[in-house]
Design a protein around this motif. Structure first.
Motif, PDB file in Angstrom:
ATOM      1  N   ASN A   1       0.538  -1.420   0.021  1.00  0.00           N
ATOM      2  CA  ASN A   1       0.009   0.128  -0.155  1.00  0.00           C
ATOM      3  C   ASN A   1       1.348   0.933  -0.413  1.00  0.00           C
ATOM      4  O   ASN A   1       0.477   1.955   1.235  1.00  0.00           O
ATOM      5  CB  ASN A   1      -1.245  -0.370   1.148  1.00  0.00           C
ATOM      6  N   VAL A   2       1.621   1.314  -1.015  1.00  0.00           N
ATOM      7  CA  VAL A   2       2.489   2.814  -0.723  1.00  0.00           C
ATOM      8  C   VAL A   2       1.923   3.614  -1.597  1.00  0.00           C
ATOM      9  O   VAL A   2       1.389   4.401  -0.909  1.00  0.00           O
ATOM     10  CB  VAL A   2       3.871   2.532  -1.719  1.00  0.00           C
ATOM     11  N   LEU A   3       0.554   2.792  -1.917  1.00  0.00           N
ATOM     12  CA  LEU A   3      -0.304   3.797  -3.280  1.00  0.00           C
ATOM     13  C   LEU A   3      -1.593   3.474  -2.091  1.00  0.00           C
ATOM     14  O   LEU A   3      -1.918   2.306  -2.628  1.00  0.00           O
ATOM     15  CB  LEU A   3      -0.428   4.421  -5.136  1.00  0.00           C
ATOM     16  N   SER A   4      -3.057   4.722  -3.053  1.00  0.00           N
ATOM     17  CA  SER A   4      -3.834   3.987  -3.259  1.00  0.00           C
ATOM     18  C   SER A   4      -4.852   3.426  -4.094  1.00  0.00           C
ATOM     19  O   SER A   4      -3.914   3.092  -4.968  1.00  0.00           O
ATOM     20  CB  SER A   4      -5.001   4.859  -1.864  1.00  0.00           C
ATOM     21  N   ALA A   5      -5.726   2.830  -3.508  1.00  0.00           N
ATOM     22  CA  ALA A   5      -6.329   2.444  -4.816  1.00  0.00           C
ATOM     23  C   ALA A   5      -7.065   3.194  -5.290  1.00  0.00           C
ATOM     24  O   ALA A   5      -6.377   3.175  -7.281  1.00  0.00           O
ATOM     25  CB  ALA A   5      -8.003   0.698  -4.725  1.00  0.00           C
ATOM     26  N   GLU A   6      -7.560   3.945  -4.858  1.00  0.00           N
ATOM     27  CA  GLU A   6      -7.902   5.658  -5.755  1.00  0.00           C
ATOM     28  C   GLU A   6      -6.338   5.717  -6.577  1.00  0.00           C
ATOM     29  O   GLU A   6      -7.092   6.177  -7.657  1.00  0.00           O
ATOM     30  CB  GLU A   6      -8.246   6.549  -5.041  1.00  0.00           C
ATOM     31  N   ASP A   7      -5.534   5.880  -6.189  1.00  0.00           N
ATOM     32  CA  ASP A   7      -4.465   6.850  -6.610  1.00  0.00           C
ATOM     33  C   ASP A   7      -3.671   5.937  -8.021  1.00  0.00           C
ATOM     34  O   ASP A   7      -3.249   6.368  -9.029  1.00  0.00           O
ATOM     35  CB  ASP A   7      -3.151   6.535  -5.667  1.00  0.00           C
TER      36      ASP A   7
ATOM     37  N   ARG B   1       6.402  11.454  -2.615  1.00  0.00           N
ATOM     38  CA  ARG B   1       5.810  11.944  -1.216  1.00  0.00           C
ATOM     39  C   ARG B   1       4.931  10.844  -0.678  1.00  0.00           C
ATOM     40  O   ARG B   1       5.296  10.719   0.334  1.00  0.00           O
ATOM     41  CB  ARG B   1       5.054  12.952  -1.482  1.00  0.00           C
ATOM     42  N   ALA B   2       4.663  10.040  -1.301  1.00  0.00           N
ATOM     43  CA  ALA B   2       3.918   8.567  -0.042  1.00  0.00           C
ATOM     44  C   ALA B   2       5.267   8.131   0.739  1.00  0.00           C
ATOM     45  O   ALA B   2       5.162   8.144   1.695  1.00  0.00           O
ATOM     46  CB  ALA B   2       3.333   7.262  -1.018  1.00  0.00           C
ATOM     47  N   LEU B   3       6.140   8.328  -0.604  1.00  0.00           N
ATOM     48  CA  LEU B   3       7.808   7.644   0.658  1.00  0.00           C
ATOM     49  C   LEU B   3       8.265   7.406   1.270  1.00  0.00           C
ATOM     50  O   LEU B   3       8.193   7.185   2.263  1.00  0.00           O
ATOM     51  CB  LEU B   3       8.709   6.737  -0.473  1.00  0.00           C
ATOM     52  N   GLU B   4       7.714   9.398   1.602  1.00  0.00           N
ATOM     53  CA  GLU B   4       7.887   9.691   2.677  1.00  0.00           C
ATOM     54  C   GLU B   4       7.607  10.049   3.922  1.00  0.00           C
ATOM     55  O   GLU B   4       7.691   9.821   4.570  1.00  0.00           O
ATOM     56  CB  GLU B   4       8.092  11.442   2.408  1.00  0.00           C
ATOM     57  N   LYS B   5       6.214   9.264   3.233  1.00  0.00           N
ATOM     58  CA  LYS B   5       5.448   9.001   4.694  1.00  0.00           C
ATOM     59  C   LYS B   5       4.911   7.783   5.394  1.00  0.00           C
ATOM     60  O   LYS B   5       4.511   7.463   5.834  1.00  0.00           O
ATOM     61  CB  LYS B   5       3.750   9.557   4.410  1.00  0.00           C
ATOM     62  N   SER B   6       5.975   6.536   4.201  1.00  0.00           N
ATOM     63  CA  SER B   6       6.267   5.045   4.942  1.00  0.00           C
ATOM     64  C   SER B   6       7.471   5.092   5.505  1.00  0.00           C
ATOM     65  O   SER B   6       8.393   4.641   5.273  1.00  0.00           O
ATOM     66  CB  SER B   6       6.016   4.194   3.550  1.00  0.00           C
ATOM     67  N   PRO B   7       6.764   4.501   7.014  1.00  0.00           N
ATOM     68  CA  PRO B   7       7.990   4.130   8.399  1.00  0.00           C
ATOM     69  C   PRO B   7       8.637   3.113   7.598  1.00  0.00           C
ATOM     70  O   PRO B   7       9.858   2.845   8.482  1.00  0.00           O
ATOM     71  CB  PRO B   7       7.105   4.451   9.455  1.00  0.00           C
ATOM     72  N   LEU B   8       7.869   2.014   6.879  1.00  0.00           N
ATOM     73  CA  LEU B   8       8.831   1.219   6.654  1.00  0.00           C
ATOM     74  C   LEU B   8      10.101   0.933   5.571  1.00  0.00           C
ATOM     75  O   LEU B   8      11.199   0.508   5.837  1.00  0.00           O
ATOM     76  CB  LEU B   8       7.556  -0.086   6.255  1.00  0.00           C
ATOM     77  N   PHE B   9       8.907   2.204   4.361  1.00  0.00           N
ATOM     78  CA  PHE B   9      10.391   2.323   3.241  1.00  0.00           C
ATOM     79  C   PHE B   9      11.815   3.197   4.008  1.00  0.00           C
ATOM     80  O   PHE B   9      12.802   2.318   3.873  1.00  0.00           O
ATOM     81  CB  PHE B   9       9.387   3.356   2.344  1.00  0.00           C
TER      82      PHE B   9
END
Ligand code: NI
Length: 226
Positions: free
Chosen positions: A7-13, A62-70
């Motif tokens: 879920n790096v990107l949502s289904a909508e994204d 931007r999504a990766l910057e908010k991913s603690p796992l990444f």
């Protein structure tokens, strides 16, 4: 380390991305291949300067910057602007190792590719074949993830994409220069980080957690290149 990040990107994204990418102009993927890998590469790409690619690439970053796992796994120093590829009609990418150094287009910035990333933008049922096969000391790992999920693996590994015999496989791919060049050191730091987080949930504020957090940061200080 080979790590799947869901879920790096949502289904909508993903839907939005696919809508934009399907309308965009695709070119021969050999444009970004090195001399050797150009021989093995047979796919399509969005040109590196295409506005759709730039916009979607920024969204991924931007999504990766908010991913603690990444962040915990990659300990990123620099990330290459994401590119986009498509395989269909039997297209594939034979066994290769990614180029060690990449220049960010129109900038003097060079990236040492410590980690490779593939973010899947097609659902597995949309196409036949197209597995990303990554070799390490433990064998060959075949990866085919739901749309919006990403795999992170050492850029030093031999890998290939199997022929896509039905439908189309659309993905984003890019590279990361980590603050920690050595995969084994980075993996140990990641394991330590996850263990500290787990301990912190079970026994919050325990002195040992505080000490171990100090050890983590001192190791990072010892090994990080920024
Ligand atoms: Ni590759």
């Amino acid at each position: 380390m080979l790590l799947k990040i869901p879920n790096v990107l949502s289904a909508e994204d993903v839907l939005q991305a696919r809508f934009q990418l399907d309308k965009a102009e695709w070119v021969d993927g050999k444009v970004t291949a090195g001399h050797q890998s150009a021989k093995a590469k047979n796919n399509q790409q969005i040109s590196q300067d295409h506005p759709v690619g730039r916009e979607l690439g920024d969204k991924i970053l931007r999504a990766l910057e908010k991913s603690p796992l990444f962040i915990a796994a990659a300990l990123p120093h620099k990330v290459f602007p994401p590119l986009f590829n498509r395989y269909e009609g039997g297209q594939s990418f034979g066994n290769h190792v990614d180029n060690a150094i990449r220049q960010i287009p129109h900038t003097p910035i060079q990236i040492r590719t410590d980690l490779s990333a593939t973010l899947f933008l097609s659902e597995p049922h949309e196409y036949e074949g197209g597995e990303l096969c990554i070799e390490d000391n433990y064998g060959v790992h075949s990866v085919k993830l739901p749309a919006g999920h990403m795999v992170l693996y050492p850029a030093s590994s031999l890998h290939h994409v199997k022929p896509v015999t039905r439908g189309a496989r659309v993905a984003s791919f890019f590279w990361i220069q980590s603050m920690i060049r050595d995969d084994s050191v980075r993996t140990m730091l990641f394991d330590l980080d996850l263990s500290i987080q787990s301990l912190n949930r079970d026994v919050p504020q325990h002195q040992a957690v505080i000490n171990l957090t100090g050890v983590y940061h001192n190791l990072l200080r010892r090994y990080a290149e920024v």
